[in-house]
Write a protein that holds these residues in place. Structure first.
Motif, PDB file in Angstrom:
ATOM      1  N   LYS A 122      53.493 -81.991 -27.743  1.00 44.38           N
ATOM      2  CA  LYS A 122      52.481 -81.751 -28.786  1.00 44.38           C
ATOM      3  C   LYS A 122      52.200 -83.011 -29.585  1.00 44.38           C
ATOM      4  N   ASP A 123      53.274 -83.725 -29.935  1.00 43.35           N
ATOM      5  CA  ASP A 123      53.130 -84.920 -30.755  1.00 43.35           C
ATOM      6  C   ASP A 123      52.330 -85.985 -30.012  1.00 43.35           C
ATOM      7  N   LEU A 124      52.610 -86.125 -28.713  1.00 42.13           N
ATOM      8  CA  LEU A 124      51.886 -87.121 -27.914  1.00 42.13           C
ATOM      9  C   LEU A 124      50.407 -86.755 -27.778  1.00 42.13           C
ATOM     10  N   ILE A 125      50.121 -85.454 -27.609  1.00 44.40           N
ATOM     11  CA  ILE A 125      48.725 -85.019 -27.484  1.00 44.40           C
ATOM     12  C   ILE A 125      47.963 -85.330 -28.767  1.00 44.40           C
ATOM     13  N   VAL A 126      48.562 -85.006 -29.921  1.00 49.72           N
ATOM     14  CA  VAL A 126      47.878 -85.218 -31.205  1.00 49.72           C
ATOM     15  C   VAL A 126      47.693 -86.709 -31.475  1.00 49.72           C
ATOM     16  N   GLU A 127      48.729 -87.518 -31.182  1.00 44.62           N
ATOM     17  CA  GLU A 127      48.609 -88.960 -31.429  1.00 44.62           C
ATOM     18  C   GLU A 127      47.602 -89.614 -30.486  1.00 44.62           C
ATOM     19  N   SER A 128      47.556 -89.144 -29.231  1.00 48.02           N
ATOM     20  CA  SER A 128      46.566 -89.689 -28.290  1.00 48.02           C
ATOM     21  C   SER A 128      45.162 -89.269 -28.707  1.00 48.02           C
ATOM     22  N   MET A 129      45.048 -88.055 -29.277  1.00 45.25           N
ATOM     23  CA  MET A 129      43.749 -87.614 -29.801  1.00 45.25           C
ATOM     24  C   MET A 129      43.303 -88.533 -30.946  1.00 45.25           C
ATOM     25  N   ASN A 130      44.257 -88.972 -31.774  1.00 42.57           N
ATOM     26  CA  ASN A 130      43.930 -89.894 -32.870  1.00 42.57           C
ATOM     27  C   ASN A 130      43.382 -91.222 -32.348  1.00 42.57           C
ATOM     28  N   MET A 131      43.940 -91.663 -31.202  1.00 42.35           N
ATOM     29  CA  MET A 131      43.509 -92.947 -30.639  1.00 42.35           C
ATOM     30  C   MET A 131      42.249 -92.812 -29.775  1.00 42.35           C
ATOM     31  N   ASN A 132      41.780 -91.583 -29.585  1.00 39.61           N
ATOM     32  CA  ASN A 132      40.692 -91.337 -28.634  1.00 39.61           C
ATOM     33  C   ASN A 132      39.308 -91.471 -29.248  1.00 39.61           C
ATOM     34  N   MET A 133      39.247 -91.881 -30.511  1.00 35.16           N
ATOM     35  CA  MET A 133      37.966 -92.071 -31.209  1.00 35.16           C
ATOM     36  C   MET A 133      37.122 -90.791 -31.222  1.00 35.16           C
ATOM     37  N   THR A 134      37.760 -89.672 -31.547  1.00 35.69           N
ATOM     38  CA  THR A 134      37.010 -88.417 -31.692  1.00 35.69           C
ATOM     39  C   THR A 134      36.423 -88.343 -33.098  1.00 35.69           C
ATOM     40  N   ASN A 135      35.521 -87.388 -33.300  1.00 36.56           N
ATOM     41  CA  ASN A 135      34.928 -87.286 -34.636  1.00 36.56           C
ATOM     42  C   ASN A 135      35.880 -86.588 -35.610  1.00 36.56           C
ATOM     43  N   PHE A 136      35.494 -86.597 -36.875  1.00 35.97           N
ATOM     44  CA  PHE A 136      36.391 -86.094 -37.926  1.00 35.97           C
ATOM     45  C   PHE A 136      36.587 -84.583 -37.824  1.00 35.97           C
ATOM     46  N   PHE A 137      35.563 -83.873 -37.326  1.00 32.13           N
ATOM     47  CA  PHE A 137      35.643 -82.415 -37.214  1.00 32.13           C
ATOM     48  C   PHE A 137      36.742 -82.010 -36.227  1.00 32.13           C
ATOM     49  N   VAL A 138      36.768 -82.662 -35.055  1.00 31.21           N
ATOM     50  CA  VAL A 138      37.814 -82.395 -34.050  1.00 31.21           C
ATOM     51  C   VAL A 138      39.175 -82.754 -34.618  1.00 31.21           C
ATOM     52  N   TYR A 139      39.240 -83.887 -35.286  1.00 31.73           N
ATOM     53  CA  TYR A 139      40.477 -84.390 -35.901  1.00 31.73           C
ATOM     54  C   TYR A 139      41.048 -83.370 -36.884  1.00 31.73           C
ATOM     55  N   LEU A 140      40.156 -82.864 -37.752  1.00 34.71           N
ATOM     56  CA  LEU A 140      40.574 -81.902 -38.775  1.00 34.71           C
ATOM     57  C   LEU A 140      41.027 -80.584 -38.146  1.00 34.71           C
ATOM     58  N   LEU A 141      40.264 -80.088 -37.144  1.00 32.83           N
ATOM     59  CA  LEU A 141      40.603 -78.817 -36.502  1.00 32.83           C
ATOM     60  C   LEU A 141      41.970 -78.879 -35.823  1.00 32.83           C
ATOM     61  N   PHE A 142      42.260 -80.002 -35.178  1.00 33.10           N
ATOM     62  CA  PHE A 142      43.560 -80.180 -34.525  1.00 33.10           C
ATOM     63  C   PHE A 142      44.694 -79.996 -35.529  1.00 33.10           C
ATOM     64  N   TYR A 143      44.568 -80.664 -36.657  1.00 37.42           N
ATOM     65  CA  TYR A 143      45.650 -80.616 -37.646  1.00 37.42           C
ATOM     66  C   TYR A 143      45.748 -79.253 -38.333  1.00 37.42           C
ATOM     67  N   VAL A 144      44.610 -78.621 -38.581  1.00 31.05           N
ATOM     68  CA  VAL A 144      44.625 -77.276 -39.193  1.00 31.05           C
ATOM     69  C   VAL A 144      45.327 -76.287 -38.266  1.00 31.05           C
ATOM     70  N   CYS A 145      45.031 -76.388 -36.949  1.00 26.36           N
ATOM     71  CA  CYS A 145      45.681 -75.481 -35.985  1.00 26.36           C
ATOM     72  C   CYS A 145      47.173 -75.740 -35.897  1.00 26.36           C
ATOM     73  N   LEU A 146      47.579 -77.006 -36.030  1.00 23.88           N
ATOM     74  CA  LEU A 146      49.021 -77.336 -36.064  1.00 23.88           C
ATOM     75  C   LEU A 146      49.707 -76.653 -37.239  1.00 23.88           C
ATOM     76  N   GLY A 147      49.054 -76.741 -38.410  1.00 24.91           N
ATOM     77  CA  GLY A 147      49.630 -76.124 -39.602  1.00 24.91           C
ATOM     78  C   GLY A 147      49.691 -74.611 -39.486  1.00 24.91           C
ATOM     79  N   LEU A 148      48.637 -74.011 -38.898  1.00 25.04           N
ATOM     80  CA  LEU A 148      48.604 -72.549 -38.762  1.00 25.04           C
ATOM     81  C   LEU A 148      49.678 -72.052 -37.796  1.00 25.04           C
ATOM     82  N   THR A 149      50.008 -72.863 -36.770  1.00 24.29           N
ATOM     83  CA  THR A 149      51.064 -72.479 -35.822  1.00 24.29           C
ATOM     84  C   THR A 149      52.391 -72.305 -36.537  1.00 24.29           C
ATOM     85  N   SER A 150      52.750 -73.289 -37.366  1.00 28.22           N
ATOM     86  CA  SER A 150      54.019 -73.157 -38.100  1.00 28.22           C
ATOM     87  C   SER A 150      53.921 -72.076 -39.168  1.00 28.22           C
ATOM     88  N   CYS A 151      52.691 -71.796 -39.626  1.00 20.72           N
ATOM     89  CA  CYS A 151      52.480 -70.751 -40.636  1.00 20.72           C
ATOM     90  C   CYS A 151      52.834 -69.372 -40.077  1.00 20.72           C
TER      91      CYS A 151
END
Length: 550
Positions: free
Chosen positions: A351-380
């Motif tokens: 999971k950590d590698l996927i998220v960090e590679s997504m950070n380096m992949n030059m995606t837009n801010f919306f994708v970036y934000l959704l990824f992190y929100v879903c990470l937080g909701l999983t632990s929630c």
């Protein structure tokens, strides 16, 4: 027991050979010519490379432990248990058939086998709810078969069904057909409603189906069909991210133990799909393995809880289970932490590698934000499940007394716990994924950990709320964004005998006529209130106008 030994032996056999094939970069094709007339040839092809063999080893490990677990959970040596055993073996064979085929025709055989046997397993208990769940599962999986059949006919024009050799030549429409077919199997939006419904199957089956076989068949097919040009697609990326978000939200509103775990599977499938559409095919494959191990463990631990709690699946009726079954609860918590991406467990590495590679992949801010929100909701939802089942006081039957003794169920979850702790780092060394060079600023690097901890805090706060936030949307989230109800119209068109339940709410009812009538009645109530207390309103309006003139 004999079948368990047989499958467990073949797990080691395939694992050893996959490592050998990986080190030496081998690939073995076995071709069997079935029928030939002039230049047209129907041949059966098996491809053994390290990807297929390592995936087969994971499937065999989980299925062997599920069969061992079922000997206690389902019973042995009577007609029904034998039927169950043969169905599970047919299911595993269909999956292996699909994994080994680089030929679209033989993939369709395994694909259809998975669909039909999963229907038989979902309706295993022969109740009305299982029949309806089986119908949903079967019909939505048929949609995927249609896409595969169309692409199979289309491939005739290329002269061969061996798609591995033509990946750079295909029309992009074929790839879109394959992607949509895989979406039905992997339960992405709008085909998500069958996955929680398939929880009507026995728990060992849920463990097998929702970790390594049925739902991952679509992801595996896309990994095989991977083409960099067609897969970097933001529309499909958005759909998979939406699936992650929807399932995580729904899991926070659900009280059925197995449904919460099924929705977490849906969330992880969304993560795999989104990493595929970002072009991270190796990381999606890596997460496929780690998720298969810890998710099957999560289901088997939930099965033991249901087994000892008199077939109760409501988490509100559980509580203080650590006092009764400490070993099972420990294994459950380890798998739950691996799901959250807790550091140095198997889920963390992928999971950590996927998220960090997504950070380096030059995606837009919306994708970036959704990824992190879903990470937080999983632990929630994980911490919410933990609170309800382990910390909260026991509210079940006051005279029930149960304790866990050592049996085959405990043995199988012990082996899976061992693998879910170690497998992540072992695969990372074996597949040489640690050579990914990730260079990020410190605050982005710790963002993953921050969101996991924030999700844990949010989940613990959520358990203290007696009245849920967004309470008006409770139906909206517990009915999976009303996706289920629109399939009801399809049943009524094609199947006249299907049942029309009154609780099948629709978007149109909730936000359409019912919503409008609700707001109209609210408006008339305020108007009536204004007319009834006219003197008070007169003075207030006078005061407002007076202040305005000033």
């Amino acid at each position: 027991m004999l079948i368990f030994y047989f499958l467990f032996f073949f797990f080691f056999f395939f694992f050893f050979f996959s490592l050998m094939f990986l080190i030496n970069d081998y690939c073995v094709f076995l071709e069997w010519n079935i029928y030939q007339i002039n230049s047209f040839m129907v041949s059966y092809l098996l491809m053994f490379d390290w990807i297929s063999m390592i995936f087969i080893s994971v499937v065999l490990l989980i299925s062997s432990l599920v069969i061992l677990y079922s000997s206690d959970y389902m019973g042995v040596y009577f007609y029904s248990s034998n039927r169950f055993l043969f169905l599970v073996i047919m299911f595993v064979l269909s999956m292996i058939l699909m994994i080994l085929s680089p030929n679209l025709l033989s993939i369709l055989l395994g694909w259809d086998g998975l669909g039909l046997v999963s229907y038989c397993l979902v309706i295993y208990y022969n109740s009305m709810s299982s029949y309806l769940a089986g119908l949903i599962t079967c019909l939505i999986n048929r949609l995927g078969d249609i896409g595969l059949l169309i692409s199979l006919c289309w491939l005739m024009s290329y002269g061969s069904w061996h798609f591995m050799f033509y990946l750079d030549m295909y029309n992009s429409s074929i790839f879109y057909l394959i992607i949509i077919s895989s979406f039905t199997k992997s339960a992405q939006i709008p085909f998500s409603s069958w996955l929680p419904a398939a929880m009507a199957a026995p728990t060992p089956v849920s463990s097998l189906v929702h970790s390594s076989t049925l739902v991952t068949a679509g992801v595996y097919l896309l990994i095989r069909f991977f083409n960099q040009f067609n897969f970097l697609n933001f529309f499909f990326l958005f759909i998979s991210l939406l699936t992650m978000l929807m399932s995580s939200f729904c899991a926070n509103y659900e009280f059925d133990l197995k449904k919460i775990i099924a929705l977490s599977t849906l969330s992880q499938l969304g993560l795999m799909m989104s990493s595929l559409f970002l072009g991270l095919v190796n990381l999606a494959f890596f997460h496929l393995f780690t998720h298969a191990i810890f998710k099957s463990l999560l289901f088997l631990c939930a099965g033991i809880m249901i087994f000892y709690m008199n077939d109760n699946q409501d988490i509100r009726m559980m509580g203080s289970l650590t006092s009764f079954m400490p070993f099972t609860c420990s294994c459950f918590n380890i798998s739950s932490m691996a799901l959250c991406g807790f550091p140095f467990l198997s889920g963390f590495y992928s999971k950590d590698l996927i998220v960090e590679s997504m950070n380096m992949n030059m995606t837009n801010f919306f994708v970036y934000l959704l990824f992190y929100v879903c990470l937080g909701l999983t632990s929630c939802y994980s911490i919410r499940l933990f609170y309800y089942s382990f910390i909260k006081g026991y509210v079940g039957c006051p005279i029930s007394l149960f304790s866990e003794g050592f049996n085959f169920m405990k043995f199988s979850i012990f082996i899976l716990t061992f693998f879910s702790v170690l497998l992540g780092c072992v695969f990372m060394w074996v597949m040489m994924i640690e050579f990914y060079f990730v260079m990020l600023p410190f605050y982005i690097k710790i963002m993953t950990l921050f969101f996991v901890i924030f999700g844990l805090f949010l989940g613990s706060e959520l358990t203290l709320m007696t009245n849920y936030f967004l309470n008006i949307n409770f139906y909206y989230f517990t009915n999976m964004w009303f996706m289920m109800s629109y399939f009801n119209y399809l049943y009524n068109i094609f199947y006249s005998f299907s049942y029309n339940y009154s609780f099948n709410l629709n978007w149109g009812e909730f936000y359409g006529s019912m919503g409008v009538s609700y707001y109209l009645s609210l408006f008339s109530f305020y108007l009536q209130n204004y007319m009834m207390s006219n003197m008070k309103m007169f003075f207030i309006s006078f005061l407002i106008w007076f202040l305005l003139f000033l």
